[in-house]
Scaffold this motif. Structure first.
Motif, PDB file in Angstrom:
ATOM      1  N   LEU A  18      21.544  -8.100   1.525  1.00  0.00           N
ATOM      2  CA  LEU A  18      21.554  -8.958   2.707  1.00  0.00           C
ATOM      3  C   LEU A  18      20.122  -8.974   3.227  1.00  0.00           C
ATOM      4  O   LEU A  18      19.527  -7.912   3.444  1.00  0.00           O
ATOM      5  N   VAL A  19      19.549 -10.163   3.400  1.00  0.00           N
ATOM      6  CA  VAL A  19      18.193 -10.298   3.943  1.00  0.00           C
ATOM      7  C   VAL A  19      18.293 -10.881   5.350  1.00  0.00           C
ATOM      8  O   VAL A  19      18.899 -11.934   5.543  1.00  0.00           O
ATOM      9  N   VAL A  20      17.705 -10.181   6.319  1.00  0.00           N
ATOM     10  CA  VAL A  20      17.633 -10.673   7.689  1.00  0.00           C
ATOM     11  C   VAL A  20      16.156 -10.908   7.977  1.00  0.00           C
ATOM     12  O   VAL A  20      15.380  -9.974   8.154  1.00  0.00           O
ATOM     13  N   GLU A  21      15.779 -12.179   7.982  1.00  0.00           N
ATOM     14  CA  GLU A  21      14.376 -12.603   8.113  1.00  0.00           C
ATOM     15  C   GLU A  21      14.351 -13.955   8.808  1.00  0.00           C
ATOM     16  O   GLU A  21      15.029 -14.874   8.373  1.00  0.00           O
ATOM     17  N   ASP A  22      13.591 -14.074   9.883  1.00  0.00           N
ATOM     18  CA  ASP A  22      13.597 -15.315  10.666  1.00  0.00           C
ATOM     19  C   ASP A  22      12.649 -16.388  10.146  1.00  0.00           C
ATOM     20  O   ASP A  22      12.759 -17.546  10.538  1.00  0.00           O
ATOM     21  N   GLU A  23      11.753 -16.045   9.248  1.00  0.00           N
ATOM     22  CA  GLU A  23      10.825 -17.029   8.693  1.00  0.00           C
ATOM     23  C   GLU A  23      11.390 -17.566   7.376  1.00  0.00           C
ATOM     24  O   GLU A  23      11.448 -16.828   6.376  1.00  0.00           O
ATOM     25  N   PRO A  24      11.803 -18.838   7.331  1.00  0.00           N
ATOM     26  CA  PRO A  24      12.453 -19.378   6.120  1.00  0.00           C
ATOM     27  C   PRO A  24      11.625 -19.240   4.846  1.00  0.00           C
ATOM     28  O   PRO A  24      12.176 -18.921   3.789  1.00  0.00           O
ATOM     29  N   LEU A  25      10.330 -19.441   4.926  1.00  0.00           N
ATOM     30  CA  LEU A  25       9.503 -19.334   3.717  1.00  0.00           C
ATOM     31  C   LEU A  25       9.427 -17.904   3.214  1.00  0.00           C
ATOM     32  O   LEU A  25       9.434 -17.657   2.006  1.00  0.00           O
ATOM     33  N   ILE A  26       9.370 -16.952   4.134  1.00  0.00           N
ATOM     34  CA  ILE A  26       9.361 -15.541   3.723  1.00  0.00           C
ATOM     35  C   ILE A  26      10.704 -15.185   3.107  1.00  0.00           C
ATOM     36  O   ILE A  26      10.772 -14.511   2.077  1.00  0.00           O
ATOM     37  N   ALA A  27      11.808 -15.657   3.713  1.00  0.00           N
ATOM     38  CA  ALA A  27      13.147 -15.385   3.179  1.00  0.00           C
ATOM     39  C   ALA A  27      13.279 -15.941   1.759  1.00  0.00           C
ATOM     40  O   ALA A  27      13.811 -15.268   0.861  1.00  0.00           O
ATOM     41  N   LEU A  28      12.784 -17.145   1.538  1.00  0.00           N
ATOM     42  CA  LEU A  28      12.849 -17.761   0.213  1.00  0.00           C
ATOM     43  C   LEU A  28      12.009 -16.969  -0.792  1.00  0.00           C
ATOM     44  O   LEU A  28      12.454 -16.698  -1.919  1.00  0.00           O
ATOM     45  N   GLU A  31      13.839 -13.832  -1.678  1.00  0.00           N
ATOM     46  CA  GLU A  31      14.951 -14.092  -2.592  1.00  0.00           C
ATOM     47  C   GLU A  31      14.450 -14.221  -4.028  1.00  0.00           C
ATOM     48  O   GLU A  31      15.019 -13.641  -4.953  1.00  0.00           O
ATOM     49  N   GLU A  32      13.357 -14.961  -4.218  1.00  0.00           N
ATOM     50  CA  GLU A  32      12.791 -15.140  -5.557  1.00  0.00           C
ATOM     51  C   GLU A  32      12.269 -13.821  -6.121  1.00  0.00           C
ATOM     52  O   GLU A  32      12.520 -13.485  -7.273  1.00  0.00           O
ATOM     53  N   THR A  33      11.545 -13.075  -5.301  1.00  0.00           N
ATOM     54  CA  THR A  33      10.991 -11.795  -5.745  1.00  0.00           C
ATOM     55  C   THR A  33      12.099 -10.824  -6.110  1.00  0.00           C
ATOM     56  O   THR A  33      12.037 -10.155  -7.153  1.00  0.00           O
ATOM     57  N   LEU A  34      13.122 -10.750  -5.271  1.00  0.00           N
ATOM     58  CA  LEU A  34      14.229  -9.833  -5.542  1.00  0.00           C
ATOM     59  C   LEU A  34      14.968 -10.239  -6.821  1.00  0.00           C
ATOM     60  O   LEU A  34      15.322  -9.385  -7.637  1.00  0.00           O
ATOM     61  N   ALA A  35      15.184 -11.537  -6.998  1.00  0.00           N
ATOM     62  CA  ALA A  35      15.868 -12.022  -8.206  1.00  0.00           C
ATOM     63  C   ALA A  35      15.085 -11.647  -9.462  1.00  0.00           C
ATOM     64  O   ALA A  35      15.667 -11.261 -10.482  1.00  0.00           O
ATOM     65  N   GLU A  36      13.752 -11.743  -9.388  1.00  0.00           N
ATOM     66  CA  GLU A  36      12.908 -11.388 -10.532  1.00  0.00           C
ATOM     67  C   GLU A  36      13.036  -9.916 -10.905  1.00  0.00           C
ATOM     68  O   GLU A  36      12.714  -9.522 -12.020  1.00  0.00           O
ATOM     69  N   HIS A  37      13.510  -9.098  -9.950  1.00  0.00           N
ATOM     70  CA  HIS A  37      13.637  -7.659 -10.183  1.00  0.00           C
ATOM     71  C   HIS A  37      15.097  -7.215 -10.259  1.00  0.00           C
ATOM     72  O   HIS A  37      15.410  -6.048 -10.027  1.00  0.00           O
ATOM     73  N   GLY A  38      15.988  -8.150 -10.566  1.00  0.00           N
ATOM     74  CA  GLY A  38      17.373  -7.797 -10.822  1.00  0.00           C
ATOM     75  C   GLY A  38      18.274  -7.678  -9.611  1.00  0.00           C
ATOM     76  O   GLY A  38      19.394  -7.188  -9.717  1.00  0.00           O
ATOM     77  N   PHE A  39      17.788  -8.108  -8.454  1.00  0.00           N
ATOM     78  CA  PHE A  39      18.605  -8.093  -7.245  1.00  0.00           C
ATOM     79  C   PHE A  39      19.216  -9.473  -7.017  1.00  0.00           C
ATOM     80  O   PHE A  39      18.740 -10.472  -7.555  1.00  0.00           O
ATOM     81  N   LEU A  40      20.238  -9.520  -6.196  1.00  0.00           N
ATOM     82  CA  LEU A  40      20.857 -10.774  -5.798  1.00  0.00           C
ATOM     83  C   LEU A  40      20.971 -10.797  -4.282  1.00  0.00           C
ATOM     84  O   LEU A  40      21.585  -9.905  -3.691  1.00  0.00           O
ATOM     85  N   VAL A  41      20.358 -11.784  -3.646  1.00  0.00           N
ATOM     86  CA  VAL A  41      20.521 -11.973  -2.212  1.00  0.00           C
ATOM     87  C   VAL A  41      21.856 -12.684  -2.015  1.00  0.00           C
ATOM     88  O   VAL A  41      21.996 -13.851  -2.343  1.00  0.00           O
ATOM     89  N   VAL A  42      22.855 -11.948  -1.521  1.00  0.00           N
ATOM     90  CA  VAL A  42      24.189 -12.520  -1.348  1.00  0.00           C
ATOM     91  C   VAL A  42      24.319 -13.248  -0.017  1.00  0.00           C
ATOM     92  O   VAL A  42      25.195 -14.091   0.149  1.00  0.00           O
ATOM     93  N   ALA A  43      23.436 -12.908   0.930  1.00  0.00           N
ATOM     94  CA  ALA A  43      23.447 -13.584   2.223  1.00  0.00           C
ATOM     95  C   ALA A  43      22.073 -13.418   2.857  1.00  0.00           C
ATOM     96  O   ALA A  43      21.386 -12.426   2.637  1.00  0.00           O
ATOM     97  N   SER A  44      21.707 -14.431   3.636  1.00  0.00           N
ATOM     98  CA  SER A  44      20.440 -14.415   4.348  1.00  0.00           C
ATOM     99  C   SER A  44      20.705 -14.894   5.768  1.00  0.00           C
ATOM    100  O   SER A  44      21.500 -15.807   5.972  1.00  0.00           O
ATOM    101  N   ALA A  63      20.586  -3.665   2.761  1.00  0.00           N
ATOM    102  CA  ALA A  63      20.054  -4.755   3.579  1.00  0.00           C
ATOM    103  C   ALA A  63      18.560  -4.546   3.818  1.00  0.00           C
ATOM    104  O   ALA A  63      18.080  -3.419   3.892  1.00  0.00           O
ATOM    105  N   LEU A  64      17.859  -5.672   3.933  1.00  0.00           N
ATOM    106  CA  LEU A  64      16.450  -5.678   4.305  1.00  0.00           C
ATOM    107  C   LEU A  64      16.365  -6.372   5.656  1.00  0.00           C
ATOM    108  O   LEU A  64      16.749  -7.536   5.784  1.00  0.00           O
ATOM    109  N   LEU A  65      15.917  -5.640   6.671  1.00  0.00           N
ATOM    110  CA  LEU A  65      15.925  -6.143   8.036  1.00  0.00           C
ATOM    111  C   LEU A  65      14.520  -6.317   8.583  1.00  0.00           C
ATOM    112  O   LEU A  65      13.789  -5.335   8.750  1.00  0.00           O
ATOM    113  N   ASP A  66      14.137  -7.553   8.876  1.00  0.00           N
ATOM    114  CA  ASP A  66      12.901  -7.799   9.613  1.00  0.00           C
ATOM    115  C   ASP A  66      13.114  -7.201  10.994  1.00  0.00           C
ATOM    116  O   ASP A  66      14.153  -7.434  11.628  1.00  0.00           O
TER     117      ASP A  66
END
Length: 133
Positions: A18-28, A31-44, A63-66
């Motif tokens: 779960l990613v909690v991040e208020d900046e849409p570009l950072i959240a995106l 998500e890409e960085t985590l996916a490249e390392h075998g993670f799945l962002v199931v919710a943002s 969870a990753l919490l800003d």
């Protein structure tokens, strides 16, 4: 089956985030960085209210919490995750001294992110939680 469905079906234990991040570009980017390392962002979530809804219904391992979500503190989300025994990592550019007192010992990753530190913190948090379960 599309790539996203395959990833959802094949997300290994400890790798659903779960990613909690208020900046849409950072959240995106996260998500890409985590996916490249075998993670799945199931919710943002970009607000505390949405994050709390995700905590109630989404299935995730860590969870990753800003720390600051707009003008809001992410502390209510951290409190709820702690009560449920779900591991989390704070993301902050303010350092450890900015953490809420109740969560001062929680792991942090400094912004701007270093990919290695981010991945290591999430893996370690998920692993600790699995060992404690």
């Amino acid at each position: 089956m599309g790539a996203m469905e395959q990833c959802r079906a094949g997300a290994p234990a400890g790798r659903r985030v779960l990613v909690v991040e208020d900046e849409p570009l950072i959240a995106l980017a996260l998500e890409e960085t985590l996916a490249e390392h075998g993670f799945l962002v199931v919710a943002s979530a970009q607000t505390v209210a949405i994050a709390l809804r995700h905590v109630a219904v989404a299935q995730f391992d860590v969870a990753l919490l800003d720390l600051a979500i707009g003008a809001e503190s992410v502390e209510p989300v951290a409190d709820r995750l702690a009560a449920l025994g779900i591991p989390f990592v704070f993301a902050t550019g303010y350092g450890r001294f900015a953490l809420p007192a109740a969560h001062a010992a929680r792991p942090i990753v400094e912004k701007p992110f270093r990919t290695e530190a981010l991945i290591a913190a999430l893996v370690a948090a998920a692993r600790r939680a699995a060992q404690e379960a």
